[in-house]
Each structure stands twice: as C-alpha cells, then as structure tokens.
Write an enzyme that holds these catalytic residues in place. Structure first.
Site, short mmCIF file in Angstrom:
data_model
loop_
_atom_site.label_atom_id
_atom_site.label_comp_id
_atom_site.label_asym_id
_atom_site.label_seq_id
_atom_site.Cartn_x
_atom_site.Cartn_y
_atom_site.Cartn_z
N HIS A 222 39.24 43.17 36.95
CA HIS A 222 38.71 43.48 35.62
C HIS A 222 37.19 43.39 35.52
CE1 HIS A 222 38.67 39.09 35.40
NE2 HIS A 222 37.75 39.23 34.46
C1 UD1 Z 1 35.99 38.55 29.44
C2 UD1 Z 1 34.89 37.66 30.03
C3 UD1 Z 1 35.14 37.46 31.52
C4 UD1 Z 1 36.55 36.97 31.77
C5 UD1 Z 1 37.53 37.94 31.14
C6 UD1 Z 1 38.96 37.55 31.35
C7 UD1 Z 1 32.64 37.86 29.06
C8 UD1 Z 1 31.29 38.44 29.26
N1 UD1 Z 1 33.59 38.29 29.91
O1 UD1 Z 1 35.87 39.83 30.05
O2 UD1 Z 1 34.23 36.50 32.00
O3 UD1 Z 1 36.75 36.90 33.16
O4 UD1 Z 1 37.26 37.99 29.73
O5 UD1 Z 1 39.81 38.52 30.85
O6 UD1 Z 1 32.82 37.08 28.16
N2 UD1 Z 1 40.40 44.09 25.13
C9 UD1 Z 1 41.62 44.36 24.57
N3 UD1 Z 1 42.36 43.31 24.12
C10 UD1 Z 1 41.93 42.02 24.20
C11 UD1 Z 1 40.67 41.77 24.76
C12 UD1 Z 1 39.91 42.81 25.23
O7 UD1 Z 1 42.04 45.49 24.48
O8 UD1 Z 1 42.66 41.11 23.78
C13 UD1 Z 1 39.60 45.22 25.67
C14 UD1 Z 1 38.61 45.74 24.67
O9 UD1 Z 1 38.55 47.10 24.83
C15 UD1 Z 1 37.30 45.12 25.13
C16 UD1 Z 1 37.50 45.01 26.64
O10 UD1 Z 1 38.90 44.78 26.81
O11 UD1 Z 1 36.19 45.90 24.80
C17 UD1 Z 1 36.73 43.91 27.29
O12 UD1 Z 1 36.97 42.66 26.62
P1 UD1 Z 1 35.83 41.52 26.62
O13 UD1 Z 1 36.35 40.28 26.02
O14 UD1 Z 1 34.55 42.08 26.08
O15 UD1 Z 1 35.55 41.32 28.17
P2 UD1 Z 1 36.54 41.10 29.39
O16 UD1 Z 1 36.34 42.23 30.32
O17 UD1 Z 1 37.94 40.80 28.95
#
Ligand code: UD1
Length: 388
Positions: A222
């Site tokens: 991811h």
């Molecule tokens: C975040 C953390 C990363 C961690 C990861 C675990 C930061 C910078 N990154 O990354 O360190 O390893 O979580 O998963 O804080 N989304 C969904 N549903 C959710 C959450 C996210 O659909 O419940 C999608 C959204 O489109 C979002 C994208 O995933 O924009 C990324 O989510 P985000 O929390 O920004 O970063 P992660 O890549 O999950």
C-alpha cells in the site's frame, strides 16, 4: 488520571489495544480512546475494534481522507477542541501516521485555562497534557516517506519516548534527545498478537481459501512509492503474477492499492491469474491466521516486518530501506528490489532461510512496562516537560 489513546489508522489499533486493556485494570487510570477517523471503512477500522475487544471509540473526530495537509490540519483543529474540553493529563500517540503527528502538535501547544481560584498554580503539568509517543525513534532516513516526517516531528515534540528496540533508542540519542525522556519498552504489537493467539490459531482463514499450512505466500502492498505510479504498480503486478507460478499467493488489497489498480486498468490481469487469490482487507484475527500459516510474506508494511520476525516467517519487504532495521539484522526480513523477487521466492520455497532471533523485549509484556512507567513517572509531581 485521564489518558487519551489516539487511534487513527489500521496499524494503530493493535498498538492501543493492549495498553487500553492494561490501563483499564488500574484504579487510578481513566483510558479514553480517541479515533481521528483517518481510516473509516468497516474492514479498516470497526473490524479491528471488535477483534481486539475494544469498546467503540469514546471520542470520534470523523476526519476521513484528504491530502496530507488537509488531513493533518483537520485533525489538529478537531483535537484542539477536544483537548480544551476534556483536559487529559496524558496523551499517548502511536506509530507514524498523519494523525499521530497532528495530535502531538495540538497537545504540545495547548494551554489549559487556569482554575479561577488559582489552586492549580503549583502544578505546571496541569496546564497542558504530557505527550508520550509509543514506537518512538524509528527512522528510515528517507524523507520522501510521509511517515518519516511524522516520526521526526512527533519525536521532536513528545515529552516521553517509548522505543521498541535498541536501534530506535540510539537514533534518538544521536539526534540529541535527553536520555531521561526515553524508555525502551519493547514492541507493543507483540502484546496484541499474544493476547489474541488462541483466536488467531483457531481461525482457519487459510483453509477457507483452500490453502494448506505453509503452502502459500501472503501479499500486502500500500505504500505510495509502490502503488501510486503506473510504472511501479505495473512492474509489481507482473512480478506477482510471475511469483504465483511458483506457489499460490493471497493478496488482501488495501483501499489505496485497489483504487490505483482500477484507475490504471491493472485489476483485470490480476483477476485472470489462477494462483492469485484477491480479497478485501481482512480483520486482524483472520489476517494474522494467514500470516501464522504462510510460507513467506511479500509486503511494504511496517508492522508485518515485525510480526514475521517474531514468528520466524520469511519476509520480503518491497522497499529500498526500512525504519525497522532490527528485523533485517536480527529477524527474518530482507529488503527486496522488484527484479530480485522471483529469486528470493525460489530460495525460500527451496527451504533456504536466514538464521534469526527475536529482538529484546518483544515478549508480549510491553503494555505492562508502560503502565509501570506511567505509574512511576507521570503520577509523581514532574515538570511539564519530563527531562526539562
Ligand atoms: C496510512 C498511513 C500509513 C499506514 C497506512 C496503513 C499516513 C501518511 N499513512 O496510509 O503510514 O501504513 O495508513 O493502512 O498516515 N481509504 C479508504 N478507506 C479507509 C481509509 C482509506 O477507502 O478506511 C482510501 C482513501 O481513498 C484514502 C486512501 O485510502 O484517500 C489512503 O488513505 P490514508 O489514510 O490517507 O493513507 P494510507 O495509504 O491508508
């Protein structure tokens, strides 16, 4: 003592759970779970609360997704309001996600209004909470990773730094941090794993996919550096399809990765690969059952590098660096470039694995050590900033 435990994203939940349960057993402690809402899908959040036997979050900030600045700023604004209302004595932040840094900044700069009768004047620590960072001191030395910025800022501001391993303590000392602020408490994720071991062992997730013990590889990917560009995600998909010719693979797909696989038109070729099982992100117990019983893991996660080291399972980390070098020096982890993946898998399948150790204090008793620390250090009259 009101203690806020900040939980935001999937890897945070298994870090707060053992501490919540341990604090709940103490008469002096009032642990309060604050969920920022960074992860909000049922299988990225609620399922973990259920598996880890946590109550629903006491406070939910409901922030959700956004750019780094939007997410960080929104959490700071929302959490500042909570701090002023709730006035916790201690704020525990965990890991390295955006919410970790955001809550650290908000709690470090807050000033609680004094009591009108002045009775709190001799207690400077009552004017703002003490901030403790659990999993402090990890460094990849790669500032292109958003998490590295979060780690540096959080450790620079936190009053107490709980490190998981000796290398993390060394990093902090090298950065000039006062030794008094640091305590090596060990790896809290191992507490969750041990707390849930019997449920994990009896879950049989691998069986429900028709797989046999030790007869498959497990994939999690991811990181933006791997999945956000067409070029790297295409190369990774080709490598995984090639690897699936050697051994069956299971791939629970993170929402970020799924979004990009769809946007780049790559999902079809993964779906058409016989030996590659694609699933939604899984809850903790079922996912850990897959980890316990697999032959090897291909990942770019931080926590899984540690869990595989503890369990003695070969781990191929698809990154040029790691903030968890102890998993490479002592554990089963190997950093792996995409072009070397096939060769590494062939060796593992042929039974060639590296010797490994479990790092010090990765023993399932980290939460107990933290509770002792809080009892010893922060419940006495200490200056607002420990060590200052
Ligand atoms: C975040 C953390 C990363 C961690 C990861 C675990 C930061 C910078 N990154 O990354 O360190 O390893 O979580 O998963 O804080 N989304 C969904 N549903 C959710 C959450 C996210 O659909 O419940 C999608 C959204 O489109 C979002 C994208 O995933 O924009 C990324 O989510 P985000 O929390 O920004 O970063 P992660 O890549 O999950």
């Amino acid at each position: 003592m009101k203690i806020h435990l900040i939980a935001a994203a999937r890897p945070n939940f298994m870090k707060i759970a053992p501490l919540y349960h341990a604090l709940k057993r103490e008469v002096w402690a009032d642990p309060v779970i604050v969920h920022t809402g960074q992860h909000y899908d049922i299988n990225m959040s609620d399922a973990f609360f259920r598996d880890l036997e946590l109550p629903d979050p006491h406070i939910h900030l409901g922030i959700g997704s956004g750019s780094h600045a939007e997410q960080t700023g929104s959490v700071m604004i929302a959490y500042e309001k909570v701090l002023l209302k709730e006035k916790p004595a201690l704020v525990v932040v965990v890991g390295d996600v955006n919410s970790t840094m955001a809550c650290t900044i908000a709690a470090s700069k807050i000033v609680y209004p004094s009591l009108p009768d002045g009775s709190d004047e001799d207690q400077p620590h009552n004017h703002r909470p003490i901030v403790a960072h659990l999993e402090a001191g990890l460094r990849s030395n790669d500032r292109s990773m958003p998490e590295e910025i979060n780690r540096i800022v959080t450790d620079a501001l936190a009053d107490i730094l709980w490190t998981p391993s000796a290398d993390a303590l060394d990093n902090l000392l090298r950065e000039g941090v006062d030794r008094q602020k640091i305590e090596n408490v060990g790896n809290i994720m191992i507490d969750s794993l041990e707390m849930m071991r019997s449920k994990i062992e009896s879950a049989d997730a691998f069986g429900t996919f028709g797989l046999s013990k030790g007869g498959y590889g497990l994939i999690t990917l991811h990181r933006p550096s791997n999945v956000d560009s067409l070029e790297s995600l295409t190369t990774l998909c080709r490598m995984l399809i090639g690897a699936s010719q050697k051994t069956p693979l299971v791939f629970p797909i993170h929402p970020r990765t799924r979004k990009n696989l769809n946007a780049f038109g790559l999902m079809g070729m993964l779906r058409d690969t016989d030996n590659l099982i694609l699933t939604e992100p899984m809850n903790y117990i079922r996912f850990m059952n897959l980890v316990f019983n697999c032959k090897f893991v291909i990942t770019d996660s931080g926590g899984i590098q540690e869990e595989t080291t503890y369990l003695g399972i070969p781990c191929l980390t698809m990154r040029p660096n790691t903030e968890r070098p102890v998993t490479v020096d002592q554990g089963t982890n190997q950093l792996c470039a995409m072009e070397n993946l096939q060769g590494h898998i062939e060796k593992i399948v042929a039974g060639e694995t590296k010797p490994h150790l479990v790092p010090d204090l990765w023993d399932g008793h980290t939460a107990g050590r933290i509770v002792d620390f809080i009892r010893r250090r922060t419940r006495q009259r200490v200056p607002a900033r420990i060590g200052s």
